[in-house]
Motif scaffolding. Structure first.
Motif, short mmCIF file in Angstrom:
data_model
loop_
_atom_site.label_atom_id
_atom_site.label_comp_id
_atom_site.label_asym_id
_atom_site.label_seq_id
_atom_site.Cartn_x
_atom_site.Cartn_y
_atom_site.Cartn_z
N GLN A 13 0.83 -1.20 0.00
CA GLN A 13 0.00 0.00 0.00
C GLN A 13 0.87 1.25 0.00
O GLN A 13 2.03 1.22 0.41
CB GLN A 13 -0.92 0.02 1.24
CG GLN A 13 -1.90 -1.14 1.30
CD GLN A 13 -2.73 -1.11 2.57
OE1 GLN A 13 -2.59 -0.19 3.39
NE2 GLN A 13 -3.59 -2.09 2.74
N GLU A 14 0.28 2.35 -0.44
CA GLU A 14 0.98 3.62 -0.40
C GLU A 14 1.29 4.00 1.05
O GLU A 14 0.51 3.73 1.95
CB GLU A 14 0.12 4.72 -1.05
CG GLU A 14 -0.07 4.53 -2.54
CD GLU A 14 -0.89 5.67 -3.13
OE1 GLU A 14 -0.99 6.74 -2.50
OE2 GLU A 14 -1.43 5.49 -4.25
N GLY A 15 2.45 4.59 1.24
CA GLY A 15 2.85 5.02 2.57
C GLY A 15 3.73 4.02 3.31
O GLY A 15 4.26 4.34 4.39
N MET A 16 3.90 2.81 2.74
CA MET A 16 4.76 1.83 3.39
C MET A 16 6.23 2.21 3.24
O MET A 16 6.65 2.66 2.18
CB MET A 16 4.53 0.43 2.80
CG MET A 16 3.25 -0.23 3.24
SD MET A 16 3.14 -1.93 2.60
CE MET A 16 1.64 -2.49 3.40
N CYS A 17 6.99 2.00 4.28
CA CYS A 17 8.42 2.27 4.26
C CYS A 17 9.16 1.08 3.63
O CYS A 17 8.88 -0.08 3.96
CB CYS A 17 8.92 2.50 5.68
SG CYS A 17 10.72 2.69 5.83
N VAL B 171 6.65 3.87 -0.43
CA VAL B 171 5.74 3.58 -1.53
C VAL B 171 4.83 4.79 -1.75
O VAL B 171 4.12 5.22 -0.85
CB VAL B 171 4.89 2.33 -1.22
CG1 VAL B 171 3.87 2.09 -2.35
CG2 VAL B 171 5.77 1.10 -1.04
N THR B 172 4.91 5.35 -2.97
CA THR B 172 4.10 6.54 -3.28
C THR B 172 2.98 6.24 -4.28
O THR B 172 2.12 7.08 -4.50
CB THR B 172 4.99 7.64 -3.85
OG1 THR B 172 5.76 7.12 -4.94
CG2 THR B 172 5.94 8.17 -2.78
N GLU B 173 3.00 5.05 -4.87
CA GLU B 173 1.94 4.65 -5.79
C GLU B 173 1.92 3.14 -5.85
O GLU B 173 2.97 2.50 -5.83
CB GLU B 173 2.19 5.24 -7.19
CG GLU B 173 1.03 5.06 -8.16
CD GLU B 173 1.29 5.72 -9.50
OE1 GLU B 173 0.40 5.67 -10.36
OE2 GLU B 173 2.40 6.29 -9.69
N ALA B 174 0.71 2.56 -5.93
CA ALA B 174 0.60 1.10 -5.96
C ALA B 174 -0.49 0.66 -6.91
O ALA B 174 -1.61 1.20 -6.90
CB ALA B 174 0.33 0.56 -4.56
#
Length: 274
Positions: free
Chosen positions: A145-149, A161-164
């Motif tokens: 998901q977006e926002g995962m480190c 992650v900025t796009e999925a």
């Protein structure tokens, strides 16, 4: 004098030829053949020698062709075997790298038992004057998901992650100037914000450091903990420092801990306890 010498040479050659023919005839007669047979054999002898030589040349040529075909077939087999060995070597190298990653991940999991990881491979890179990102091999169908480190197997921060999509995701790396991460110097506790450098020299910049901060080369800089980044993940090492544009605060240049140029696999932190 010249004509005389030429005439004498011709006479000597004629005499030598006559003697050679005479000796040949005598030799043939001594074998007991009839005169006609002897003369015929004598006349055909050069042709027999030429024929035998031609046969030998043909035999040698066919022998060469046979050996060439055999060597060519052997060469093809050797090429095939070399290709198989090279493929085996690549497989072994891949297995060794995967084993190294898994071993490191096991250590990372032991250090952070509250983390839940998802692994993915880097499939492509995008780098320009305004963006540094990579595409990975897994997406929302794998729980990304977006926002995962994103980190390496050694816990070094890669980015976020900025796009999925269903089967892919984009990780914007810490080298991108748009990324800002709250951080601290592990040895001294001085805090600031780390972001990518506009210099595009592969370094990070830690801003908003106190004017009295004592900065030492090779000091570790780690995350302070936030919604997106767990605490104490390694960002980089101080390589230089100075005063910022205001002349009040300080900044530090960092060498990223993660070797992004040699990155094959990343681990996404799907869940953690802050």
């Amino acid at each position: 004098m010249k004509k005389f010498f030429s005439g004498r040479v011709k006479m000597i050659l004629a005499a030598a030829m006559s003697l050679a023919i005479l000796f040949a005839v005598v030799g043939v007669i001594s074998d007991g053949a009839t005169l006609g047979q002897q003369v015929t054999g004598l006349l055909l002898s050069p042709f027999r020698s030429a024929t035998a030589a031609a046969v030998r040349q043909v035999e040698q040529f066919y022998d060469y062709l046979f050996r060439y075909d055999a060597l060519e077939a052997e060469n093809e087999l050797l090429k095939q075997r070399v290709a198989e060995l090279e493929e085996d070597a690549r497989d072994v190298a891949q297995y060794e790298r995967e084993n190294e990653y898994l071993t490191a991940l096991l250590g990372l999991q032991e250090d952070h038992p509250d983390f839940t990881f998802r692994s993915a491979y880097v499939t492509s890179w995008e780098s320009s004057n305004w963006k540094t990102a990579c595409t990975i091999s897994r997406g929302t169908e794998s729980g990304i998901q977006e926002g995962m480190c994103a980190v390496t197997a050694y816990g070094q921060v890669v980015g976020m992650v900025t796009e999925a999509g269903p089967t892919w995701a984009t990780v914007t790396t810490i080298l991108d100037p748009s990324m800002e991460i709250s951080a601290s110097i592990a040895a001294s506790g001085y805090t600031g914000v780390v972001q990518g450098s506009y210099d595009k020299d592969g370094t990070l910049r830690m801003n908003y450091l106190a004017s009295g901060a004592v900065l030492k080369n090779n000091d570790q800089v780690v995350t302070t903990g936030s919604t997106f980044y767990p605490k104490n993940l390694l960002l980089g090492y101080i390589s230089d420092a100075g005063h910022d544009e205001t002349g009040v605060g300080k900044f530090a240049k960092l060498t990223p801990a993660a070797d992004l140029g040699d990155l094959e696999q990343v681990f996404l932190i799907a869940d953690y306890q802050s």
